[in-house]
Write an enzyme that holds these catalytic residues in place. Structure first.
Site, short mmCIF file in Angstrom:
data_model
loop_
_atom_site.label_atom_id
_atom_site.label_comp_id
_atom_site.label_asym_id
_atom_site.label_seq_id
_atom_site.Cartn_x
_atom_site.Cartn_y
_atom_site.Cartn_z
N GLU A 35 0.88 -1.18 0.05
CA GLU A 35 0.00 0.15 -0.19
C GLU A 35 0.79 1.24 -0.12
O GLU A 35 0.57 2.28 0.71
CB GLU A 35 -0.85 -0.11 1.40
CG GLU A 35 -1.86 -1.11 1.31
CD GLU A 35 -2.70 -1.08 2.35
OE1 GLU A 35 -3.92 -1.34 2.35
OE2 GLU A 35 -2.27 -1.07 3.76
C1 ACM Z 1 -1.75 -5.31 3.93
O1 ACM Z 1 -2.99 -5.82 4.34
N1 ACM Z 1 -1.72 -4.07 3.71
C2 ACM Z 1 -0.64 -6.32 3.95
#
Ligand code: ACM
Length: 502
Positions: A302
């Site tokens: 992310e």
């Molecule tokens: C995640 O759930 N951002 C690895």
């Protein structure tokens, strides 16, 4: 009657003879570590542990020659024998013995049985996020104890995120001095001293668990900026972040101000500043010296505040730093398409059980590089998702709420096209801690779904054993309720399972 064995063993044969009966004269013989583990389990389950009686024996022994972590258990009226191919195998045989124990009137018995068992995958993990909410050394040790009963053998600690930095490092003291005091919702922060971290590592080792520390980069790095502002970019605030923060009534992230919200994807380290790589070298170098296990996790998920090419450059360089330290880098699947990733880098897939948005392509890229994957399908084994019928805990973004059945009904070998057993290092069940503030919260979210994850990691593939069905799992897990209660595990009594009471 099905035996309450989870994860399902490779082979179980129930024998026709009389059971083994525990008495005050039962002897524990053989390996002293395994005997201590069994005594503690017997004390918790039955209220007493055998003294050094002269009666029939439970013999716990190491017998080399079998597969790593494997064991054999035979029980009949005269004796119980558990032989492990190594210390971990013997430990797992003892856990199986504790699951076999049941009441018969006033007695405790072990049914006549022969079990041959070995894990399907070498890596069977849980992840605990200690960044969104900090969890003490004692809490982590308790989670280790309870996860190890299900033959899980890795604890991935998510040690840093936007909300806080949780590990003391002498090379970068400001990380904990300035970056550790906050947590989600204005709750108290905290951090592990180096000794505290070593205590977790040692406790995990005593339960045959590796610790895999994660320092999430280049996103999820707001707390680093509290300590070293010169290393971070300004927050990137998308409409989604603005809208969701407004809907939750949270402040937007602001550099230099501790972050207490739960938005993701706004922070980034500076990619074109050499100071960033000096920082990564210090942090992973010091971590390597404190971590006996082979893996260091660099995050990589992310990083929405980092342009794609910059992200690829960053994860490639940092994976190289970790590989040069003699460790195996692990990265979330987003890093898979980076062209110069260290070729030993293990990928961790956190997409859905039916992959979306090219997440499977990114995961397959690790395999094309000759590396392996850890599978953490988010809509199945993210243990922080709410239950459909549970307490007011957990999130729902990963197709949640997530039932026990959904946690069970997936098969590692067919999760990602082109990824077979040989490409899979193992499975891992993460527990993010936005809503998990206490050990009770952690355990309630984890148990019983953690047992489904353990079975995916240890037991034969779906279709390769008659035990590998939801109905069988449901019946076997039902029988574990009394053992879990006696161990103090505050599991969610999901109505999907007809829990045994004794
Ligand atoms: C995640 O759930 N951002 C690895």
């Amino acid at each position: 009657m099905s035996l309450a064995l989870v994860p399902a063993p490779s082979s179980v044969e129930q024998l026709s003879g009389a059971p083994f009966r525990l008495t005050e004269n039962t002897r524990l013989t053989g390996d002293p570590d395994a005997a201590a583990t069994l005594s503690a389990l017997l004390r918790a389950r039955t209220g007493s542990a055998p003294a050094d009686g002269g009666g029939p024996a439970i013999d716990l022994r190491l017998e080399s020659g079998g597969a790593a972590e494997s064991y054999r258990l035979t029980a009949d009226e005269a004796s119980v024998t558990v032989s492990g191919a190594d210390a971990a195998g013997l430990f797992y045989g003892v856990q199986t013995l504790a699951q076999l124990l049941r009441r018969d009137g006033d007695d405790w018995i072990v049914p006549a049985v022969r079990i041959d068992d070995a894990p399907r995958f070498p890596y069977r993990g849980v992840m605990l996020d200690v960044a969104r909410h900090f969890h003490s050394v004692e809490t982590v040790k308790a989670y280790i104890d309870h996860a190890a009963t299900l033959k899980l053998n890795a604890l991935h600690l998510h040690l840093s995120d936007d909300q806080g930095w949780r590990l003391q490092l002498h090379s970068r003291p400001k990380l904990t001095e300035l970056g550790s005091s906050s947590a989600v919702g204005g709750d108290a922060g905290g951090f592990y001293t180096k000794d505290g971290y070593r205590e977790i590592v040692a406790h995990a080792a005593s339960r045959h668990m590796l610790v895999v520390p994660e320092i999430d980069m280049p996103g999820h790095t707001h707390a680093i900026g509290l300590a070293y502002p010169e290393l971070v970019e300004e927050p990137v605030l998308s409409d989604l972040i603005r809208d969701s923060a407004a809907a939750r009534g949270e402040d937007l992230p602001e550099n230099g101000v501790p972050y207490q919200g739960i938005a993701v994807g706004f922070s980034s380290l500076r990619i074109y500043d050499e100071a960033t790589y000096d920082f990564a070298a210090d942090v992973f170098g010091e971590l390597a010296g404190m971590t006996p296990g082979p893996y260091l996790h660099l995050g990589g998920d992310e990083a929405l505040g980092t342009p794609d090419d910059d992200f690829a450059l960053f994860v490639s360089r940092v994976s190289g730093i970790i590989a040069d330290l003699g460790k195996t880098p692990v990265a979330w699947h987003e890093a898979g398409l980076a062209p110069d990733l260290a070729d030993t880098t293990v990928g961790q897939y956190w997409g859905y059980a039916t992959p979306t948005d090219g997440m499977d392509d990114k995961a397959r890229a690790f395999v094309r590089n000759g590396a392996q994957l850890i599978l953490s399908p988010a809509d199945a084994i993210y243990l922080d998702m709410a239950y459909p019928d549970g307490p007011d805990l957990g999130l729902t973004w990963a197709n949640g709420p997530t039932s026990v059945r959904r946690a069970y009904d997936w098969e590692p070998g067919s999760l990602i096209d082109g990824v077979d057993d040989d490409d899979i290092l193992g499975i891992e069940a993460p527990l993010w801690s936005e809503t998990a503030r206490t050990l009770a919260d952690i355990e309630t979210l984890a148990f019983p779904r953690i047992a489904a994850a353990a079975e995916a990691g240890w037991s034969p593939a779906t279709g390769a054993s008659e035990l590998r069905t939801w109905e069988s799992f449901r019946a076997r897990a039902a029988g574990l309720g009394p053992l879990w209660s006696s161990l103090g595990i505050r599991f969610h009594p999901s109505p999907e399972i007809d829990w045994a009471t004794e």
